[in-house]
Design a protein around this motif. Structure first.
Motif, mmCIF file in Angstrom:
data_model
loop_
_atom_site.group_PDB
_atom_site.id
_atom_site.type_symbol
_atom_site.label_atom_id
_atom_site.label_comp_id
_atom_site.label_asym_id
_atom_site.label_seq_id
_atom_site.Cartn_x
_atom_site.Cartn_y
_atom_site.Cartn_z
ATOM 1 N N LEU A 88 89.449 -31.301 -24.704
ATOM 2 C CA LEU A 88 90.464 -31.142 -25.739
ATOM 3 C C LEU A 88 89.942 -31.754 -27.022
ATOM 4 O O LEU A 88 89.046 -32.612 -27.004
ATOM 5 N N THR A 89 90.511 -31.333 -28.135
ATOM 6 C CA THR A 89 90.232 -31.993 -29.418
ATOM 7 C C THR A 89 91.441 -32.842 -29.787
ATOM 8 O O THR A 89 92.557 -32.626 -29.274
ATOM 9 N N ARG A 90 91.260 -33.798 -30.676
ATOM 10 C CA ARG A 90 92.374 -34.628 -31.126
ATOM 11 C C ARG A 90 93.471 -33.765 -31.754
ATOM 12 O O ARG A 90 94.661 -34.026 -31.583
ATOM 13 N N GLU A 91 93.050 -32.756 -32.473
ATOM 14 C CA GLU A 91 94.012 -31.888 -33.149
ATOM 15 C C GLU A 91 94.893 -31.145 -32.136
ATOM 16 O O GLU A 91 96.071 -30.880 -32.394
ATOM 17 N N GLU A 92 94.315 -30.823 -30.969
ATOM 18 C CA GLU A 92 95.071 -30.077 -29.959
ATOM 19 C C GLU A 92 96.144 -30.925 -29.283
ATOM 20 O O GLU A 92 97.048 -30.388 -28.638
ATOM 21 N N LEU A 93 96.059 -32.250 -29.418
ATOM 22 C CA LEU A 93 97.096 -33.117 -28.862
ATOM 23 C C LEU A 93 98.368 -33.079 -29.705
ATOM 24 O O LEU A 93 99.432 -33.494 -29.237
ATOM 25 N N MET A 94 98.243 -32.591 -30.916
ATOM 26 C CA MET A 94 99.360 -32.599 -31.856
ATOM 27 C C MET A 94 100.173 -31.303 -31.767
ATOM 28 O O MET A 94 99.608 -30.253 -31.462
ATOM 29 N N PRO A 95 101.460 -31.360 -32.108
ATOM 30 C CA PRO A 95 102.215 -32.587 -32.374
ATOM 31 C C PRO A 95 102.647 -33.249 -31.065
ATOM 32 O O PRO A 95 103.019 -32.557 -30.111
ATOM 33 N N VAL A 96 102.598 -34.581 -31.040
ATOM 34 C CA VAL A 96 103.111 -35.312 -29.882
ATOM 35 C C VAL A 96 104.610 -35.486 -30.073
ATOM 36 O O VAL A 96 105.046 -36.010 -31.101
ATOM 37 N N PRO A 97 105.423 -35.036 -29.136
ATOM 38 C CA PRO A 97 106.877 -35.191 -29.283
ATOM 39 C C PRO A 97 107.266 -36.660 -29.432
ATOM 40 O O PRO A 97 106.520 -37.564 -29.003
ATOM 41 N N PRO A 98 108.421 -36.943 -30.017
ATOM 42 C CA PRO A 98 108.867 -38.337 -30.195
ATOM 43 C C PRO A 98 109.403 -38.922 -28.886
ATOM 44 O O PRO A 98 110.601 -39.175 -28.734
ATOM 45 N N PHE A 99 108.502 -39.134 -27.927
ATOM 46 C CA PHE A 99 108.917 -39.661 -26.623
ATOM 47 C C PHE A 99 109.431 -41.094 -26.767
ATOM 48 O O PHE A 99 108.900 -41.873 -27.561
ATOM 49 N N PRO A 100 110.429 -41.479 -25.977
ATOM 50 C CA PRO A 100 110.854 -42.890 -25.973
ATOM 51 C C PRO A 100 109.750 -43.773 -25.406
ATOM 52 O O PRO A 100 108.979 -43.353 -24.546
ATOM 53 N N GLU A 101 109.694 -45.016 -25.896
ATOM 54 C CA GLU A 101 108.623 -45.932 -25.480
ATOM 55 C C GLU A 101 108.919 -46.641 -24.163
ATOM 56 O O GLU A 101 108.000 -47.107 -23.496
ATOM 57 N N ASP A 102 110.192 -46.760 -23.808
ATOM 58 C CA ASP A 102 110.527 -47.598 -22.652
ATOM 59 C C ASP A 102 111.092 -46.818 -21.465
ATOM 60 O O ASP A 102 111.647 -47.402 -20.545
ATOM 61 N N MET A 103 110.944 -45.486 -21.472
ATOM 62 C CA MET A 103 111.373 -44.706 -20.316
ATOM 63 C C MET A 103 110.625 -43.371 -20.309
ATOM 64 O O MET A 103 110.088 -42.935 -21.330
ATOM 65 N N VAL A 104 110.576 -42.742 -19.144
ATOM 66 C CA VAL A 104 109.923 -41.443 -18.975
ATOM 67 C C VAL A 104 110.988 -40.350 -18.950
ATOM 68 O O VAL A 104 111.947 -40.433 -18.172
ATOM 69 N N GLU A 105 110.832 -39.344 -19.795
ATOM 70 C CA GLU A 105 111.648 -38.137 -19.717
ATOM 71 C C GLU A 105 110.780 -37.074 -19.044
ATOM 72 O O GLU A 105 110.004 -36.381 -19.693
ATOM 73 N N PHE A 106 110.903 -36.982 -17.725
ATOM 74 C CA PHE A 106 109.933 -36.227 -16.926
ATOM 75 C C PHE A 106 109.816 -34.760 -17.338
ATOM 76 O O PHE A 106 108.707 -34.228 -17.423
#
Length: 495
Positions: free
Chosen positions: A83-101
């Motif tokens: 993968l390239t760094r650009e392909e990781l984008m956009p990263v959704p605004p995931f919460p930091e303290d829980m997993v939204e599976f």
């Protein structure tokens, strides 16, 4: 097997920090190993690393052998050139303290399918394609997951009847039809094991052993039950005939109905438990020590007829017992095992555990209360044991303490010699010290207790579905002060 005196931390990799919505096998996993080393720990205990199914539970997995693709690190895929760094984008605004599976699954599946296309042609793919070349379980698992994708997630007994009952012509037809998806599922497994074994090697070289988890039962909706129906208590339509659970007890008037299909132990004994020998062998290539969940089920298990709505109408049935473990040890040698022997344990279960010198588990939350027998207090634990403040099924120590009855708080204050108005965080650290100072050779502390977190950091509420297995800790929580405090307690306890 009797372990050396040591201590460690219980933390599932999904709980690690990561910008991608779930803990993974990337940089933060290596940073956590560094923390373990700096704080004097020798053990890292994880939950099952298999792909979770129903309820996102690592104890209800699609395979007893495969790895969880959600743990694959996108950063590592970038390092490999997949993968390239650009392909990781956009990263959704995931919460930091829980997993939204569900959201994590959607995001990572998009990334992984892109990486898969590149993997098929780039040199990095060639390097790892042989990693699982001889895995007996992989062809059935990859086909199972491809079929599950094709049938939009339905359990296997709801697929076309010919496929559900494994008609060979139907299987061949779909192997051809789903060739690309089967290859993708294979890629995910190759990549998971490459990343996990690299992390395990890093940990081992730094003096850290991994404690893995082996649930006694497997999920009905799994490649294991689908590919080996003759080994499970299924009816002619492939549906469970007898299912697992535990009977009514102090904690539940109706018991616990887990629903996993029971094994046909007599059938398994015919080839000297070949499926189990392979299961232990694969797991011991993945981890260093195996915690056997619901160990008592090997001596006797609670059998419930399928269709029951509770676990009340069941019966105890003798398990494979001593012959089973003798067969495993004969094939694999002196296996390093921790026996989860919690709950109501019979003398026969104790005898089975002691026959093979498997250490059992001690939980401070269960023992430190008013009226506890002297023999169950930490200072009287046997040496060949593993002590925990609590486990993934318990509340955190802070949450546990806040919910104690006044009489139990009074007992705890006396036992710990607490000063009036002692802060709850200090009580948490005193409990960690009690575990460390106990006679038990092994002490394991959930990271939530090292961080002195309240009930919002609890990992699982047994008997419930939904809202579990989600907790994550935030980057920066493992401070130098915590590291030094843990190191001092560990050294003082001679671990």
């Amino acid at each position: 097997m009797i372990f050396d005196r040591a201590s460690g931390i219980l933390l599932h990799p999904t709980s690690l920090p990561s910008r991608y919505g779930i803990g993974d096998l990337g940089p933060e996993a290596y940073a956590f190993v560094d923390f373990l080393t700096s704080s004097g720990q020798k053990l890292w205990q994880v939950l099952p690393l298999n792909p979770p199914g129903y309820g996102d539970s690592p104890f209800q997995c699609y395979s007893a052998f495969a790895g969880n693709p959600l743990l694959i690190s996108p950063d590592k895929l970038v390092e490999q050139g997949l993968l390239t760094r650009e392909e990781l984008m956009p990263v959704p605004p995931f919460p930091e303290d829980m997993v939204e599976f569900e959201q994590v699954q959607q995001y990572k599946d998009r990334l992984f399918r892109r990486a898969f296309q590149r993997w098929q042609t780039c040199p990095a793919g060639k390097e790892i394609q042989s990693l699982l070349a001889n895995s007996h379980w992989l062809p059935d698992y990859a086909l199972f997951m491809a079929l599950k994708q094709h049938f939009q997630g339905l359990p296997w007994n709801e697929w076309d009847t010919a496929l559900a009952l494994r008609d060979e012509r139907a299987l061949d037809q779909y192997r051809h039809l789903l060739k690309e998806e089967i290859a993708y599922q294979t890629f995910l497994q190759e990549t998971f094991f490459q990343q996990w074994l690299a992390l395990k090697s890093y940990a081992n070289h730094r003096g850290i052993k991994i404690i893995g988890d082996l649930p006694i039962f497997v999920s009905y909706d799994s490649s294991d039950a689908w590919a080996n129906p003759h080994l499970f208590e299924l009816d002619e339509q492939g549906k469970p005939a007898k299912v697992a659970g535990v009977p009514p007890d102090y904690f539940s008037e109706t018991g616990q109905l887990w629903g996993n299909p029971h094994y046909k132990w007599q059938e398994m004994a015919k080839d000297n438990y070949s499926w189990w020998r392979k299961r232990f062998q694969v797991l011991l290539q993945t981890v260093d020590i195996v915690r056997i969940d619901h160990f008592r089920g090997f001596e006797a298990y609670w059998e419930i007829p399928a269709g029951e709505s509770t676990a009340i109408n069941g019966r105890w049935v003798k398990g494979p017992g001593e012959k089973f473990f003798a067969a495993i040890i004969q094939a694999l040698g002196d296996i390093p095992v921790i026996a989860e022997d919690l709950g109501i344990i019979t003398p026969q279960v104790v005898a089975l555990k002691e026959k093979f010198k498997f250490p059992g588990m001690k939980i401070l939350h269960f023992n430190l209360h008013r009226g506890e027998k002297e023999e169950f207090l930490p200072e009287n634990y046997e040496t060949n044991a593993v002590v925990y403040t609590g486990t993934h099924d318990n509340d955190t120590t802070v949450g546990w303490y806040k919910k104690l009855l006044p009489a139990d708080k009074e007992f705890l204050a006396s036992y710990l010699r607490l000063k009036p108005a002692t802060e709850v965080e200090e009580i948490c650290w005193r409990l960690i010290e009690v575990a460390m100072q106990s006679k038990a050779n092994t002490a394991i502390i959930p990271l939530q207790d090292v961080l002195c977190l309240d009930s919002e950091a609890r990992m699982n509420y047994p008997g419930t579905v939904g809202g579990n297995w989600q907790w994550r800790f935030r980057k920066g929580m493992l401070t130098k002060d915590i590291e030094q405090k843990l190191l001092a307690l560990t050294k003082a306890a001679g671990r």
